[in-house]
Scaffold this active site. Structure first.
Site, short mmCIF file in Angstrom:
data_model
loop_
_atom_site.label_atom_id
_atom_site.label_comp_id
_atom_site.label_asym_id
_atom_site.label_seq_id
_atom_site.Cartn_x
_atom_site.Cartn_y
_atom_site.Cartn_z
N ARG A 154 0.82 -1.22 0.00
CA ARG A 154 0.00 0.00 0.00
C ARG A 154 0.86 1.27 0.00
O ARG A 154 0.54 2.26 0.64
CB ARG A 154 -0.97 0.02 1.19
N SER B 210 -11.33 -0.31 3.10
CA SER B 210 -10.53 -0.55 4.30
C SER B 210 -9.95 0.78 4.80
O SER B 210 -9.20 1.44 4.09
CB SER B 210 -9.39 -1.52 4.00
N GLU C 106 -5.49 4.23 5.84
CA GLU C 106 -5.18 4.01 4.42
C GLU C 106 -5.60 5.19 3.56
O GLU C 106 -4.83 5.62 2.69
CB GLU C 106 -5.84 2.73 3.93
#
Length: 351
Positions: A160, A239, A343
């Site tokens: 990520r 998420s 995130e």
């Protein structure tokens, strides 16, 4: 190129949160994108780049600068080579690759947002990440004032993360190039156990591409991860927290906290993350720290379908969302000594 002033940004995000931009420019060509970026930089104006809005948390006060909405189009397929304009809808692009019989991104079906955002976050799901198929990223380099082509090896991809995320004010992604696989209509080898189970096969096996895509879409929908305007569980950024990656020392301390809190037989998920690192599950941590699906008594709550998604139930503010996020982050840290990291990108606000 369209220009609006005091323009609402909330409708451009999947959270449907945030105040207005002082100026909103919508660009439909690469030339318009670079022109808008150059103008903002020349004038010393703060710049916010908006794609699909699926990874943005914008402050209630809005953005006192130029918000640049990238609405470019372009899907070019030659053999197994794919080039996507930054503004292309990612989920629709995945569907088209499956229709073309090409493997490599089928398990990322249903992920909201634009193609240009995928290399920034190194987007991934169900055992696939875009870094495994991206060959090049074409971007405008705000430092040099030129359009550059960056090979995948120079993109700094990790979980990520990428060089684009590490230096968010330097590059504006214009196009993304992929190298896909012709496996005779079959998917890439399945890497994610949940997907393999749902398909009734073993990990490492291949299945027909459309079966893989449809299965992933069903799995995502069951967790509120496929956009639906009528379903508040999808008014989210997917998420909200990344899965923690721990050193061996941190992991040992974490296991000790788990045993102390949950007993010696508790077994948190653990996945090798390279170089002595271990990745564990943020969803597991949130749940075991006492935050169940649907947690919250205000307009921002944990999804009723998935503990990792924080949602706007229809009347939330960004302040409501951040308060919930802090509650979850602090509760997990107190329970297990692990600090969750958001995130989505925060704009004008932070945890």
């Amino acid at each position: 190129m369209q220009e609006l002033h005091d323009a609402p940004l909330a409708p451009l995000t999947t959270f449907r949160l945030g105040g207005p931009a002082a100026r909103l420019v919508t660009a439909t060509t690469d030339e318009e994108v670079t022109e808008a970026v150059r103008a903002a930089d020349a004038g010393g104006t703060p710049l916010l780049v908006v794609g699909g809005g699926s990874n943005l948390v914008i402050a209630d006060e809005g953005f006192a600068g130029t918000a640049l909405r990238i609405d470019t189009t372009g899907f070019h397929l030659e053999g197994t080579r794919l080039e996507l304009a930054a503004g292309e809808n990612w989920s629709e692009a995945v569907a088209r690759t499956v229709e073309a019989g090409l493997a490599g991104v089928e398990c990322m079906a249903g992920i909201p947002g634009s193609a240009g955002a995928t290399p920034i976050q190194n987007v991934g799901a169900y055992g696939q990440e875009v870094s495994s198929t991206i060959t090049e990223v074409v971007a405008y380099d705000r430092r040099s004032g030129e359009t550059v082509t960056i090979p995948a090896a120079e993109c700094g991809f990790s979980y990520r993360h990428s060089r684009f995320k590490a230096d968010p004010t330097r590059f504006v992604v214009l196009r993304v190039r992929f190298g896909l696989e012709d496996a005779g209509g079959l998917s890439a080898p399945l890497r994610y156990a949940e997907t393999a189970r749902a398909l009734g096969v073993e990990t490492g096996e291949r299945v027909p591409l459309e079966r893989a895509r449809e299965t992933v879409l069903k799995l995502r929908a069951g967790k509120g991860m496929v956009l639906d305007p009528e379903d508040h569980d999808t008014w989210s950024a997917g998420s909200f927290f990344t899965n923690p990656v721990l050193t061996e020392t941190e992991h040992a301390a974490f296991l000790a906290r788990v045993a102390e809190r949950l007993g010696p037989d508790a077994a948190p998920p653990a996945y090798p993350a390279g170089d002595g690192l271990v990745k564990t599950s943020a969803a597991w941590l949130i749940d075991r720290a006492g935050f169940a699906k649907g947690h919250g008594d205000g307009p921002a709550r944990i999804s009723t379908k998935h503990t990792l998604a924080l949602t706007n139930r229809g009347s939330a503010t960004t302040a409501d969302l951040l308060a919930l996020a802090r509650e979850v982050r602090d509760g997990v840290r107190e329970a297990f000594g692990v600090t969750l990291v958001n995130e989505p990108v925060t704009v004008g606000c932070s945890l």
